[in-house]
Design a protein around this motif. Sequence first.
Motif, PDB file in Angstrom:
ATOM      1  N   LEU A 128      -8.497  10.667  -6.188  1.00  0.00           N
ATOM      2  CA  LEU A 128      -7.061  10.474  -6.011  1.00  0.00           C
ATOM      3  C   LEU A 128      -6.338  10.572  -7.343  1.00  0.00           C
ATOM      4  O   LEU A 128      -6.909  10.267  -8.399  1.00  0.00           O
ATOM      5  N   THR A 129      -5.079  10.971  -7.275  1.00  0.00           N
ATOM      6  CA  THR A 129      -4.216  10.943  -8.446  1.00  0.00           C
ATOM      7  C   THR A 129      -2.892  10.289  -8.065  1.00  0.00           C
ATOM      8  O   THR A 129      -2.375  10.508  -6.966  1.00  0.00           O
ATOM      9  N   ALA A 130      -2.392   9.466  -9.002  1.00  0.00           N
ATOM     10  CA  ALA A 130      -1.074   8.853  -8.805  1.00  0.00           C
ATOM     11  C   ALA A 130       0.027   9.775  -9.326  1.00  0.00           C
ATOM     12  O   ALA A 130       1.214   9.490  -9.147  1.00  0.00           O
ATOM     13  N   LYS A 131      -0.353  10.877  -9.952  1.00  0.00           N
ATOM     14  CA  LYS A 131       0.611  11.839 -10.490  1.00  0.00           C
ATOM     15  C   LYS A 131       0.948  12.844  -9.381  1.00  0.00           C
ATOM     16  O   LYS A 131       0.426  13.962  -9.340  1.00  0.00           O
ATOM     17  N   ILE A 132       1.818  12.416  -8.498  1.00  0.00           N
ATOM     18  CA  ILE A 132       2.056  13.188  -7.269  1.00  0.00           C
ATOM     19  C   ILE A 132       3.253  14.125  -7.335  1.00  0.00           C
ATOM     20  O   ILE A 132       3.519  14.855  -6.385  1.00  0.00           O
ATOM     21  N   ASP A 133       3.993  14.120  -8.441  1.00  0.00           N
ATOM     22  CA  ASP A 133       5.259  14.848  -8.497  1.00  0.00           C
ATOM     23  C   ASP A 133       5.138  16.305  -8.064  1.00  0.00           C
ATOM     24  O   ASP A 133       5.941  16.795  -7.264  1.00  0.00           O
ATOM     25  N   GLU A 134       4.138  17.013  -8.555  1.00  0.00           N
ATOM     26  CA  GLU A 134       4.010  18.443  -8.244  1.00  0.00           C
ATOM     27  C   GLU A 134       3.609  18.707  -6.800  1.00  0.00           C
ATOM     28  O   GLU A 134       3.704  19.835  -6.312  1.00  0.00           O
ATOM     29  N   ALA A 152      11.938   5.085   1.243  1.00  0.00           N
ATOM     30  CA  ALA A 152      11.390   5.729   0.044  1.00  0.00           C
ATOM     31  C   ALA A 152      10.395   4.799  -0.643  1.00  0.00           C
ATOM     32  O   ALA A 152      10.413   3.589  -0.436  1.00  0.00           O
ATOM     33  N   ILE A 153       9.515   5.404  -1.431  1.00  0.00           N
ATOM     34  CA  ILE A 153       8.544   4.655  -2.224  1.00  0.00           C
ATOM     35  C   ILE A 153       8.629   5.149  -3.658  1.00  0.00           C
ATOM     36  O   ILE A 153       8.604   6.357  -3.915  1.00  0.00           O
ATOM     37  N   VAL A 154       8.739   4.231  -4.598  1.00  0.00           N
ATOM     38  CA  VAL A 154       8.788   4.587  -6.017  1.00  0.00           C
ATOM     39  C   VAL A 154       7.397   5.023  -6.464  1.00  0.00           C
ATOM     40  O   VAL A 154       6.412   4.329  -6.211  1.00  0.00           O
ATOM     41  N   TYR A 155       7.302   6.175  -7.113  1.00  0.00           N
ATOM     42  CA  TYR A 155       5.993   6.629  -7.586  1.00  0.00           C
ATOM     43  C   TYR A 155       5.923   6.765  -9.106  1.00  0.00           C
ATOM     44  O   TYR A 155       4.848   6.946  -9.659  1.00  0.00           O
ATOM     45  N   ASP A 156       7.056   6.641  -9.782  1.00  0.00           N
ATOM     46  CA  ASP A 156       7.037   6.703 -11.253  1.00  0.00           C
ATOM     47  C   ASP A 156       8.383   6.237 -11.789  1.00  0.00           C
ATOM     48  O   ASP A 156       9.392   6.253 -11.062  1.00  0.00           O
ATOM     49  N   THR A 157       8.395   5.815 -13.038  1.00  0.00           N
ATOM     50  CA  THR A 157       9.633   5.397 -13.695  1.00  0.00           C
ATOM     51  C   THR A 157       9.811   6.172 -14.988  1.00  0.00           C
ATOM     52  O   THR A 157       8.842   6.587 -15.618  1.00  0.00           O
ATOM     53  N   CYS A 158      11.065   6.371 -15.381  1.00  0.00           N
ATOM     54  CA  CYS A 158      11.377   7.097 -16.624  1.00  0.00           C
ATOM     55  C   CYS A 158      11.914   6.121 -17.665  1.00  0.00           C
ATOM     56  O   CYS A 158      12.436   5.051 -17.329  1.00  0.00           O
ATOM     57  N   SER A 159      11.800   6.492 -18.920  1.00  0.00           N
ATOM     58  CA  SER A 159      12.240   5.627 -20.012  1.00  0.00           C
ATOM     59  C   SER A 159      13.746   5.379 -19.972  1.00  0.00           C
ATOM     60  O   SER A 159      14.226   4.366 -20.480  1.00  0.00           O
ATOM     61  N   ASN A 160      14.497   6.283 -19.348  1.00  0.00           N
ATOM     62  CA  ASN A 160      15.960   6.095 -19.270  1.00  0.00           C
ATOM     63  C   ASN A 160      16.389   5.245 -18.079  1.00  0.00           C
ATOM     64  O   ASN A 160      17.572   5.093 -17.823  1.00  0.00           O
ATOM     65  N   GLY A 161      15.406   4.690 -17.344  1.00  0.00           N
ATOM     66  CA  GLY A 161      15.727   3.819 -16.219  1.00  0.00           C
ATOM     67  C   GLY A 161      15.754   4.501 -14.866  1.00  0.00           C
ATOM     68  O   GLY A 161      15.868   3.844 -13.834  1.00  0.00           O
ATOM     69  N   LEU A 176      19.065   7.106 -10.121  1.00  0.00           N
ATOM     70  CA  LEU A 176      19.509   6.986 -11.502  1.00  0.00           C
ATOM     71  C   LEU A 176      19.638   5.521 -11.908  1.00  0.00           C
ATOM     72  O   LEU A 176      19.772   4.633 -11.068  1.00  0.00           O
ATOM     73  N   GLU A 177      19.611   5.286 -13.197  1.00  0.00           N
ATOM     74  CA  GLU A 177      19.620   3.921 -13.749  1.00  0.00           C
ATOM     75  C   GLU A 177      20.811   3.110 -13.252  1.00  0.00           C
ATOM     76  O   GLU A 177      20.673   1.917 -12.975  1.00  0.00           O
ATOM     77  N   ASN A 178      21.967   3.723 -13.107  1.00  0.00           N
ATOM     78  CA  ASN A 178      23.157   2.978 -12.677  1.00  0.00           C
ATOM     79  C   ASN A 178      23.273   2.855 -11.164  1.00  0.00           C
ATOM     80  O   ASN A 178      24.260   2.333 -10.650  1.00  0.00           O
ATOM     81  N   GLU A 179      22.247   3.322 -10.437  1.00  0.00           N
ATOM     82  CA  GLU A 179      22.261   3.217  -8.978  1.00  0.00           C
ATOM     83  C   GLU A 179      21.293   2.157  -8.458  1.00  0.00           C
ATOM     84  O   GLU A 179      21.045   2.057  -7.257  1.00  0.00           O
ATOM     85  N   HIS A 180      20.726   1.379  -9.364  1.00  0.00           N
ATOM     86  CA  HIS A 180      19.901   0.239  -8.954  1.00  0.00           C
ATOM     87  C   HIS A 180      20.053  -0.854 -10.003  1.00  0.00           C
ATOM     88  O   HIS A 180      20.100  -0.578 -11.202  1.00  0.00           O
ATOM     89  N   PHE A 181      20.141  -2.090  -9.549  1.00  0.00           N
ATOM     90  CA  PHE A 181      20.312  -3.212 -10.472  1.00  0.00           C
ATOM     91  C   PHE A 181      18.996  -3.928 -10.718  1.00  0.00           C
ATOM     92  O   PHE A 181      18.700  -4.352 -11.819  1.00  0.00           O
ATOM     93  N   ASP A 182      18.194  -4.093  -9.687  1.00  0.00           N
ATOM     94  CA  ASP A 182      16.889  -4.728  -9.852  1.00  0.00           C
ATOM     95  C   ASP A 182      15.878  -3.690 -10.303  1.00  0.00           C
ATOM     96  O   ASP A 182      15.943  -2.531  -9.891  1.00  0.00           O
ATOM     97  N   TYR A 183      14.905  -4.127 -11.124  1.00  0.00           N
ATOM     98  CA  TYR A 183      13.834  -3.204 -11.495  1.00  0.00           C
ATOM     99  C   TYR A 183      12.890  -3.069 -10.300  1.00  0.00           C
ATOM    100  O   TYR A 183      12.466  -4.060  -9.716  1.00  0.00           O
ATOM    101  N   ILE A 184      12.596  -1.860  -9.934  1.00  0.00           N
ATOM    102  CA  ILE A 184      11.722  -1.600  -8.797  1.00  0.00           C
ATOM    103  C   ILE A 184      10.432  -0.975  -9.332  1.00  0.00           C
ATOM    104  O   ILE A 184      10.452   0.056  -9.986  1.00  0.00           O
ATOM    105  N   TYR A 185       9.321  -1.618  -9.055  1.00  0.00           N
ATOM    106  CA  TYR A 185       8.041  -1.182  -9.610  1.00  0.00           C
ATOM    107  C   TYR A 185       7.438  -0.034  -8.803  1.00  0.00           C
ATOM    108  O   TYR A 185       7.681   0.082  -7.592  1.00  0.00           O
ATOM    109  N   PRO A 186       6.633   0.800  -9.456  1.00  0.00           N
ATOM    110  CA  PRO A 186       5.930   1.852  -8.721  1.00  0.00           C
ATOM    111  C   PRO A 186       5.123   1.257  -7.573  1.00  0.00           C
ATOM    112  O   PRO A 186       4.483   0.213  -7.718  1.00  0.00           O
ATOM    113  N   GLY A 187       5.179   1.922  -6.439  1.00  0.00           N
ATOM    114  CA  GLY A 187       4.464   1.449  -5.263  1.00  0.00           C
ATOM    115  C   GLY A 187       5.326   0.665  -4.304  1.00  0.00           C
ATOM    116  O   GLY A 187       4.942   0.469  -3.143  1.00  0.00           O
TER     117      GLY A 187
END
Length: 278
Positions: A128-134, A152-161, A176-187
């Motif tokens: 398995l790979t968690a790098k599913i973007d492609e 939706a399910i979060v699968y990765d986060t970016c440094s810009n939020g 985008l960073e300004n479209e969520h207030f709580d931090y949402i973890y991968p998974g």
Amino acid sequence: MILIGDYNDLKVSKKVDFGYYLSDEFGDEVLLPKGSLNGKSVKEGETLTVFVYRDSKDRLISTLKTPKLTIGNIGYLEVVGQSKIGAFADFGLERDVFIPLKEQAFKLKTNKKYLFYMYLDKTDRLALTAKIDEYLEIAEPDQFNVSEEVDAIVYDTCSNGTLNVAIDKKYRGLILENEHFDYIYPGEEIKARIKKIYDDGTIGLTTRRKRLDEREVLSEKILQYLRENGGFMAFNDKSSPEDIKKTFNTSKNYFKIALGGLMKQKLIAQDKEGTRLL
């Protein structure tokens, strides 16, 4: 050719004490152990649809049980173990699937679920790979609509939020960073609203409510805060965005809108010191 990690239609060629041997049209055989019959009665000569994989002893076997994921697809699986070289996820059969360290986009936690893509490694073992973007798809035009609510399910986060998400475990999206207030973890599984569909088909989401709904929720939160603090708070429409976000988990713009609505209803009053409940 017998396909590993996928379903195969194979003929029952012979019965043995520990199960049955199944064969394809080229005469290649694979064992169907008794413990993998899943309650089905099997006869020699019949054709069965079975899933083929390697067991804990690295033997190629088949099963009538249904796995949670097959090769070439994305699934939402629970991490059940860790080792120095990777982690393991449960995919519904006797043997768990390996996730190499190099295929982990972030630190995986045991007993947590994440999105994974299943592939066959160089040794013909399932991995398995968690790098599913492609491996995510771009939604067809008009498949989704702006303002539609989706899973939706979060699968990765970016440094810009920005959060990268998979919609319906299949389509590429982002928050985008300004479209969520709580931090949402991968998974994490979330419900979000479609805000924009980009030219490349990527779907932009927001976890924020529509403006009227969000104002109503925030207004009640402000009133509750005032009641719990003796009818006064050291916040007004001049307060810093950072302080507002820390206390009320919203933007300054939405906070000012909510305050304005409460003042029109004559429920609060503001001064340079803060806001008071009337």
